[in-house]
Structures are given as structure tokens and as C-alpha cells.
Design a protein around this motif. Sequence first.
Motif, short mmCIF file in Angstrom:
data_model
loop_
_atom_site.label_atom_id
_atom_site.label_comp_id
_atom_site.label_asym_id
_atom_site.label_seq_id
_atom_site.Cartn_x
_atom_site.Cartn_y
_atom_site.Cartn_z
N THR A 195 -110.73 16.39 87.52
CA THR A 195 -111.55 17.04 88.53
C THR A 195 -110.74 17.71 89.63
OG1 THR A 195 -113.01 15.19 88.19
CG2 THR A 195 -113.57 16.67 89.96
N THR A 196 -109.66 17.05 90.05
CA THR A 196 -108.93 17.56 91.21
C THR A 196 -108.24 18.89 90.95
OG1 THR A 196 -107.56 15.71 90.57
CG2 THR A 196 -108.35 15.76 92.83
N ASP A 197 -107.92 19.16 89.70
CA ASP A 197 -107.16 20.38 89.39
C ASP A 197 -107.96 21.64 89.64
OD1 ASP A 197 -104.97 19.09 88.69
OD2 ASP A 197 -105.06 19.49 86.54
N VAL A 198 -108.97 21.82 88.83
CA VAL A 198 -109.75 23.06 88.85
C VAL A 198 -111.20 22.71 88.63
CG1 VAL A 198 -108.01 24.66 88.01
CG2 VAL A 198 -109.22 23.23 86.39
N PRO A 199 -112.11 23.52 89.15
CA PRO A 199 -113.50 23.30 88.80
C PRO A 199 -113.79 23.94 87.43
CG PRO A 199 -113.33 25.10 90.36
CD PRO A 199 -111.93 24.62 90.09
N THR A 200 -114.61 23.30 86.64
CA THR A 200 -115.11 23.96 85.43
C THR A 200 -116.62 23.78 85.43
OG1 THR A 200 -115.15 22.07 83.95
CG2 THR A 200 -113.05 23.19 84.17
N LEU A 201 -117.29 24.57 84.63
CA LEU A 201 -118.75 24.50 84.61
C LEU A 201 -119.22 23.11 84.19
CD1 LEU A 201 -119.42 27.97 82.99
CD2 LEU A 201 -119.71 27.33 85.37
N GLY A 202 -118.54 22.54 83.19
CA GLY A 202 -118.93 21.22 82.71
C GLY A 202 -118.75 20.15 83.78
N LEU A 203 -117.63 20.22 84.51
CA LEU A 203 -117.39 19.22 85.56
C LEU A 203 -118.44 19.32 86.66
CD1 LEU A 203 -113.53 19.32 85.95
CD2 LEU A 203 -114.91 17.39 85.25
N MET A 204 -118.83 20.56 86.98
CA MET A 204 -119.85 20.71 88.02
C MET A 204 -121.15 20.04 87.58
SD MET A 204 -119.10 24.58 89.28
CE MET A 204 -120.17 24.56 90.70
N MET A 205 -121.49 20.23 86.32
CA MET A 205 -122.69 19.58 85.78
C MET A 205 -122.55 18.06 85.83
SD MET A 205 -124.98 21.68 84.69
CE MET A 205 -125.89 20.77 83.47
N ASN A 206 -121.36 17.60 85.45
CA ASN A 206 -121.10 16.16 85.41
C ASN A 206 -121.32 15.53 86.78
OD1 ASN A 206 -120.25 13.66 84.51
ND2 ASN A 206 -118.08 14.11 84.86
N TRP A 207 -120.73 16.12 87.82
CA TRP A 207 -120.85 15.53 89.16
C TRP A 207 -122.28 15.64 89.69
CZ3 TRP A 207 -118.03 12.00 91.27
CH2 TRP A 207 -116.69 11.89 90.89
N ALA A 208 -122.95 16.77 89.36
CA ALA A 208 -124.33 16.91 89.81
C ALA A 208 -125.18 15.80 89.20
CB ALA A 208 -124.88 18.27 89.41
N MET A 209 -124.89 15.46 87.94
CA MET A 209 -125.66 14.39 87.30
C MET A 209 -125.33 13.04 87.90
SD MET A 209 -125.89 15.26 83.30
CE MET A 209 -125.78 13.54 82.85
N ILE A 210 -124.02 12.79 88.14
CA ILE A 210 -123.62 11.50 88.71
C ILE A 210 -124.34 11.27 90.04
CG2 ILE A 210 -121.69 10.26 89.77
CD1 ILE A 210 -119.88 11.37 87.65
N TYR A 211 -124.48 12.34 90.83
CA TYR A 211 -125.14 12.19 92.12
C TYR A 211 -126.63 12.53 92.07
CZ TYR A 211 -121.38 10.43 94.85
OH TYR A 211 -120.43 9.58 95.37
N SER A 212 -127.21 12.39 90.87
CA SER A 212 -128.66 12.49 90.67
C SER A 212 -129.28 13.77 91.21
CB SER A 212 -129.40 11.32 91.33
OG SER A 212 -128.78 10.12 91.06
N ALA A 213 -128.54 14.89 91.20
CA ALA A 213 -129.09 16.13 91.73
C ALA A 213 -130.38 16.51 91.00
CB ALA A 213 -128.07 17.26 91.60
N HIS A 214 -130.42 16.25 89.69
CA HIS A 214 -131.60 16.66 88.92
C HIS A 214 -132.81 15.80 89.25
CE1 HIS A 214 -129.43 13.53 86.94
NE2 HIS A 214 -130.26 13.41 85.94
N ILE A 215 -132.57 14.58 89.70
CA ILE A 215 -133.71 13.72 90.05
C ILE A 215 -134.17 14.00 91.48
CG2 ILE A 215 -134.47 11.33 90.33
CD1 ILE A 215 -132.39 10.54 88.29
N MET A 216 -133.21 14.32 92.34
CA MET A 216 -133.54 14.52 93.74
C MET A 216 -134.00 15.95 94.03
SD MET A 216 -133.07 11.61 95.13
CE MET A 216 -132.61 11.44 96.83
N GLY A 217 -134.07 16.79 92.99
CA GLY A 217 -134.56 18.16 93.20
C GLY A 217 -133.55 19.07 93.89
#
Lengths: 416, 642
Positions: free
Chosen positions: A358-380
Amino acid sequence: MLHTIKEVFRSPKFTIGLAIFVVMLLVVFIYPLIITDDPLDIIGLGTFFEPGIYVNLYDGLESKTYVLKLEDAAANRIASKLGEQERLDIQEYLLLAGVPEEEIDIEDTEKLLELWLNNYDPTVRFPGSTSAKRKYYARLDASLDGLLSTEAAIIAVKNEETGELEEKSLVKQDDYVNVSKVANVRVLPLGTDNFGRDMLTELVSATGVSLRIGLIAGLVATSIGLTLGLLSGYIGGWVDDVIMFITNLFIVIPSFVLLVLISYSIGQEQRGASTVAIVIGFTSWVWTARAVRAQVISLRHRDHVNLSKLSGHSVAHIIIFDILPYIASYVVMAFILQISSGILAEAGLSILGLGPKTTDVPTLGLMMNWAMIYSAHIMGKWWAYFPVIVVIALISFSLNLMNTGLDQVFNPTLRD
Amino acid sequence: MKKRLLFVLSFVLIFSMFLTACQPEEVEEVVEEVEEVVEEVVEEVVEEPEVEEPEEEEPVAAGPDLDPAEVAASLPREETLYIAGLQWSAVVGWNPYSSANNNAMGVAAGNNARVPIFETPYMYNMINGEQIPLLADGDWEWNEDMTEATFKIKEVAKWSDGTPVTAEDVAYTWATHVKYETTAGVGYGEYIETVEAVDPLTVVVKAKLDEEGKAVNPLLVKAYISSEYVVQKAWTETLEARAGGDATALKEDPAMDFVSSGPYTKFYDDDQKVVFIRDDNYWGQDASMFGSLPVPKYLAHTIYADNNAGFLALKAGEVDVSQQFNANVQDLWLVDNLPISTWMDDAPYGLTASLPTAYFNLESYGLDNIAVRKAIAYAVDYDTIIANAMTNQSPTFDQVPRSVMNPTAGEQALYDQAAVADLQWVGNDIEGAKAILDEAGIVDTDGDGWRELDGQKLSYNAVCPNGWSDWQAAMEIVAAAGEKIGIEITTLYPEWGVYQTVFVNGDQQEYDIFMVWSDGAGPTQPWGRVRQLMYSKFAETQGNWNGNWGGYINPRIDEIITEIPATTDQARLVELYTEATEIYLTDIPSFTLMYRPDQFYTVNESVWTNYPSADDGRNIPPMNLLDGYSIAGLYELELVNP
């Protein structure tokens, strides 16, 4: 040759696909030239700030003020604190508190607030009321405080010596500032992510990285597939047997499983973006190899190839000059598809937590991964994942569109 | 070829005949078993002539004719309290002597022992540090030279089989722990000599003594009384007989036939859920204890696939009490307007008591150098960790300056903050960190952007288990700090299964900066935490679950750790804790990244209300309504719509 290229650009599918792709490429290249911030810079103290224009309040107070007499300003101000729902909630409370229904007019703000002030008692507990509800009313009460006041707010500073507050300026209710005159304004068109990073900047940078991953993966996969396909198809015999044996082995094992296993065993420390790309390339060459082989077999007994053999050309010469040009169109199309599937594979891996560090570069998959870890999809918090999905879809859509367009040009049976 | 086929065919034929031959026997066996059961039932009925009105007994449990699986499949919502965040896979056992039950909701002894099924003599209340009598009657007492602790057992205390709880049970439990070398037996064995029953209701816990005749550690004697379950002697003997005296067999026994003293007992469990049912004969309904039964008839815990699934269930009102880290929990009531609340209405929302800490592996190159450790610790942006990784569910280091204490008032009063104020860094001090490194001569000599120490580049990994989201995000922020001061730090998230085999080895070289939790609140705190953070005896041991994972050695801190438990003078105690804090903040063998609740506590008031909260003055701690004194909350629940 020129004719073929002209033909290709006459295909609407290819042109649209290419246009989308080029626009994305341009954004990836041009955006960082204008916005030079580090995409991984943590700017927000907090998670998932909404998209919008962030105006520095302190600077706002210092800026030149303009007086605008707007009719609905007061109404808007009241509505922002006391909306439809809040009025109904107050009515519900007042009824419980024993105020006769006919006395309550929820449209009359002044009367409603007066009733509220006279009847709200934070210590009373009605039967069936939950503590969440009581806390809600306490918050509501606090937010209604001074709602109808027309007084100016006083900005005061603390005198360092005496410790007393000294009036510095007044903010009246019809004072406005011009956003362009405020010293610090930050536009966050897509808000921030869970780390407090600017989503848009991160997204553009991630798109670039993902495209790079796709490109590397596509190049690796296509070159392995092409080389093996050409060799096994043209040379045949035991070479063909050995290469097809290996290819079939790879076909039997689902490539994503292989990908997951390899990524896992490499270990996270070694997983840079390019490593992941190469791994993806190494696991997705099989179908290219098979398809190229099939085409080569149909080509190798053609007259011009035989003629070339008779002229004493070497195997390499024949493959490169007499066979490759005939399958070039297919290879280009396969390459485009490989790019697209490489990007999707990276996203898939990263969502499983097996993507690049994660610390190196952002990628589309990593962004999705972190959004899911922090429940972005549940919290709207749609801005943390939806734009990423759109970008992934657009890349894959444009590449596939280009591929279909090319197919229609090169494959006579598909021509209109 | 034909011969072989024939052979196979005949084998199949013989095998099928064999199977057919078996069948009638099995049926006979079943019939026999049924007959036995009937006989037993008849015997039981015959043996109970004293019971005058057997009808009254019927409401106990779900009645003999109801299948628990069926009941558990559709529990009456108004009688069930749903808990989440404790149990993540199927229960293995119910054995109070085992530490491998995987039964987080039922069997969890410790500082805040979980007491719905098995009970401890005292319940710990983490809010004020009190030990409140449960099985015990009144407060316990030290003898004059603090070598023996005495307490009484309540006369009304009963086992689930109706027999009274006696001092002998307490003594026998301890003897079993020692004899079979259970986790408790080994852990407390160095500090407790014996537990004796003076008379049927009086227990004396005798401490192990040192050469001077003083208790080795009176704090751990105190802890034992509220941390370890009392198990019935008769049932323990059954268990021993079944294990045949073998320690491993005893500890691996799933103990499905357990006898307990608590208000609940097992009802149903599979890989989907765990359900407890109230014991309506529970002794604690006596006026001398709770005066009533706990309100919910069932305690249920659905086993969710992951945090997000549990979170969705909480939002939907399918979970009443959630022990999960829910990011941005305040949005549930501020944005979604759901009837959900936490211990406190505002940040940090919970009662924080534990200190997730990043340890420096002192064996890694350069981390034995104080300047490097200090620079990294100073550079980390803790405000961002707290705001972003923890979504503000922790006080900041401005609010609670760093020390070895947790944020509770009791512990904060145990050290002199003014004396160490200069050492308490708040973080994000990039320039300060750079200056420390420059001063120590650790600079970038080869121009690659990273600093070198004696020519070798400083490069570390920052490690925590995969899927522990707030810790992972914290490690990302530590790594970002490294980049700013020219020390390369990359994050690494191995699976917990791997992680737990590596960091517990004192000589491991794989992890450089790695996160481990710290002790929360308990009867031995903050002494236990000081020991966990810095005790030399733990350094470089294998399979180390005790502490000091970085391998820090300092003889002075060992002296302090030895002196504290025997110290009763408050002023001296403050002096010692202040010195310990000073050493910790000067040498920086590890650094705290955030404060964290012992248990996360989010409640949904869709069905139940009157949950304990910070401002209700009831002093019931926010520990799932199961741990220590928190169980008192179960007696005060009310239905929203009775």
C-alpha cells in the motif's frame, strides 16, 4: 497497410474505444502536471470527507465581506437545523410531554420553538423512549439554541496578558465572502478516502499505475504466448508436444488460483506493482499460445512459406517475415484483451489483500480494498469506491470495444 | 484381466453382504439405548417423590419435548439478546480448565472474567477497580502481613444441579489447576501456594513467600480471586475419572456435561450460532445477590463471516450488543438516525483501557540505537492514526499524554505527570526527529534519500496481522512517517496464524516494528502493563505471550517491577510508577499508537433499552454485559415495547 489502418479507424466501435482510452491516458499524464500533490499525502484528519469545496474558516473570517440582502437566507438557515423531520420529532416529543395536539403548529417556527423551550426537559424519561432518542433530543435542543437570533456573532481573541476575550470583529447574518478571495480553499471533487487522502488525485495516480500493470502484464503474457505458439506451431514434432504439454498443464489449473498462490508465496515485502504485473503476465499467456499455434499450423504449408523454405531462409526469418504478419492482427487484439484482464486481475488480487504494497503506490484494487475494510459500501460513502469501479469499468470497456472493432475489420466473416 | 474383474465384483458382493448383516444389529443397539433412556427416565421420576408440583418445574429450559435446534432457529426476539463480535467460528468445548475451547462468549477467564456460565468469587469493575462479591460473601481480607487472603462463600450460592457451592469447590479447583498444569495453574503457580477450605464456607488463599517471608506478589493473589472460575468438585472428579488422570486428556475434554453456577447455560450451538438459555433456578435471584433473574431468556451470538457482516446486522437491528470495531460509528446515529449508541455520545465513544503498542525489535539493525527509535516514535503522526485509523474512537495524546498508564482516572493518578511532561511527545515532529538523527550522525551519505548508520541503509518493515483494519491503517501511517525522516519503512500484513508464531520468539529477525496489544484494565494494573512492556525476564524467550517482545533489558526496571506489588504506601507507589514511566519514555523500547477500549461496545435499542452508559451513574462497565461486573447490566435491561 495504410488501407488497413484507414479501415480500422472507420470502425465506430474502435474509434469510440480508442477515444475513451486516450482521454483516460491524457488525464493520467496531464493531471499530475497541474495538481502536483503527492497522491498518498494524508491531508484530512478524519475519514471519508464528502466531495465538495473546502473553505478555510479562519481565512474566511479574515477575508473581505460583502453584504447580500437575500430573502430566503433566514429561511434556509432555519431549515438547515429545523427540517421537516425535526419538526415532526418535536411534535412527537411535545405530544408525549402532554401538550394538546391542537396547540402544536409545526409550520410556525417561532411558536414551535417556544413550545419546545417551555416543554423540553432533558431529565424526563417517557415510557418506551430509548436512550438513543433522548440523546437525539439533547442534540436537537443544542442545535436549536439561538436559531431565531438576529444578532451578529462576535469574533474575539484572547489577550495573552490578561487572558480576557477582546472583541475583534462582528459577523453579521447577511455577511458573505467571495470564495475566490479566501486565501485557502481546497476543492475535493471526490472527497477523501479512509486515510484522508484526496480521492481524485489518488484515483488518477492509481489509474496510471493500473494501466502500467495492465501493460506490463499484457506484454509479458503476449510475448510468452506468442513465442511459444509460433515455435510449437511452426516447428511441430516433439517441440510441439513439449510446449503443448506445458500449456495444457497451465490450462487445467485456474489461472486466478495460480495467481493467488504465487502472490501469496512471494510475500508482501517483495510485491511491488511491477512484480505483481509480471506475475499476472506469467499466469495468463496460455490461451494466446494455443490460439497462435492453431493459426500457425494453418499457415505453415501455404505456398509462400514453402517458397521461402526453398529459398533457404532460416526458421527465424520465416517465422518473422512470412508467418507473423498474417497473425499480427490477432496478436494485437489478444494483447488488448490481456491488458484489460491484467488490470482486472490486479484489482481482484488487491481486494483479497494480495496486491502491491500500500505504501508504495496507489492502485485501483488497493483503493477498493481499503474502502471495503473501512465499510465505505455499508456506510454509504459512495465516493470512496464508486469512481474506482467506474474507472475499472471504463478501461475494460474501452479496450474491449477497441478489440471488437478490430475484429470486425480483420475478420471477413464479421464484416457488415 | 477377467480374473481381476471377477475379484473386484466378488469383493463388492461380500462387502455389501457384510453391510446388510450389520444392519439388524444396529437397530437392536438403538432399541437397547432407547430402553436404557426410558429406564433412566423412569428411575428419575421414581427418585423424585419429594417434588410436590412437578408442573412448576416445566418452564425450566424449553421443556423436554422441544428440540433446541428448532427453538434456536427462531428464537423469540423479545426474549433474546443478540451479541456480536466475540465468536467467529464454531464452539469447541465448555471446559473451564482448558484454554482451547474457542468459546469466547461462554468461557473466558481473566481480568474481566466472562461470567454468564461459570462464575468467579468476585466480579471486577473496570470503572473504579472494585472487586464486587459474586459467589463470595462480603469483601475479602488480607491477614496482617499480607500473606493470606480470606473470603466467605455465599450460603445461597448453588450449582446448576442444586448442590451448594462450597469452599471445598474453590480449593479443589485450584488443586486441579496445579495438578494438571493448566494455563491458570502455571500462571499463578509462582505466586499462590495453596487455596484451602477452612470450613465449608471460608476460603483462604495462601501466597507463595520469598526468603524474607513476604508474599512474592500479593497483586496476583488479589487478581486470582476475581479472574478465575470456581468449578464444582464433584464434576471435576467426573472429568478426572474420564481423563484417567492424563493432563492433556483433561484439558482437551469438551466438557459437554459441565456443571456451572451462572445464570445461563448452553442451549444450542453449531457453526452458525451459539445460544445460551437462562437457568430459572439461578441462585443469584436471591435478594442477597441480584434480587431477580437476568432479563433476556436467551443470549445468542450469530457467527458472522466478517466484521462487515456483523456491522450490517447491527444496522439492521439483528444485533443488540456489538463488540466490533465499527469505523465511524457515530454516523449510525448522526447520519442514519438509527437507535444505536455507544458508551459515550461523543469521541472517543468508548471507555478506553488498552494501549495498542508498536514494539521495536532491538535485534534489528539500527533499532538498538536510541536515536533511531526516538526519531521514528517522534515522527509518527498520532493525531492522524487516531482520527483516521481509529475514526476518533480514542482520546488523543494531547488529551491523555503518553505514559505506561491507560486513560482511566485511577491509573492516571498513579504517576506524577509534571515530572515527566518534558518526555511526553505528541508526535508528528518531523523536524525534531530529523535533528535527533542528524545529531547522532545518522545521515544520508550516499544520496539515495535514505539515511545510513555506519554505511548501512536503515530499512524496516512495520508489521501487524492482516485484516486488523485499524492496526493496518496505523502501520501505514508509521510507514509514512519513516519516509518523511529518511528511514525506509514498508508495511507487511501476514495472516494472524503466521504472525502469532513469529512475534512470540525472542530471537526473531523477521519483524522490525510490530504491533501487539497491551493489558487493559484489571486488578494488577498498571503494574501488569509495566511488566508486560519492559520486564527483562520475558526478553528473548521462546513462545513468549507475556510481553517485552522487542527484547528490552534494564535491571533498574526489573527492580521497580519487583518492588511495586509489595508496596502499599501510595506516595512510594507514585514514585515508582513515575520512574517507570520516565524510563519507558526515555529508552522507548516500544511506543503506544492509540488508546483502545478493552471491548468495543455499541448497542442497538430496537428491542432492548436501558443499557449501561457513561452518564447513567450506575457504574456498570461497558463490557458486553458479560464480563466482570458488566453482567449486572443484564438485570436492568427493558423492552422498548413491553
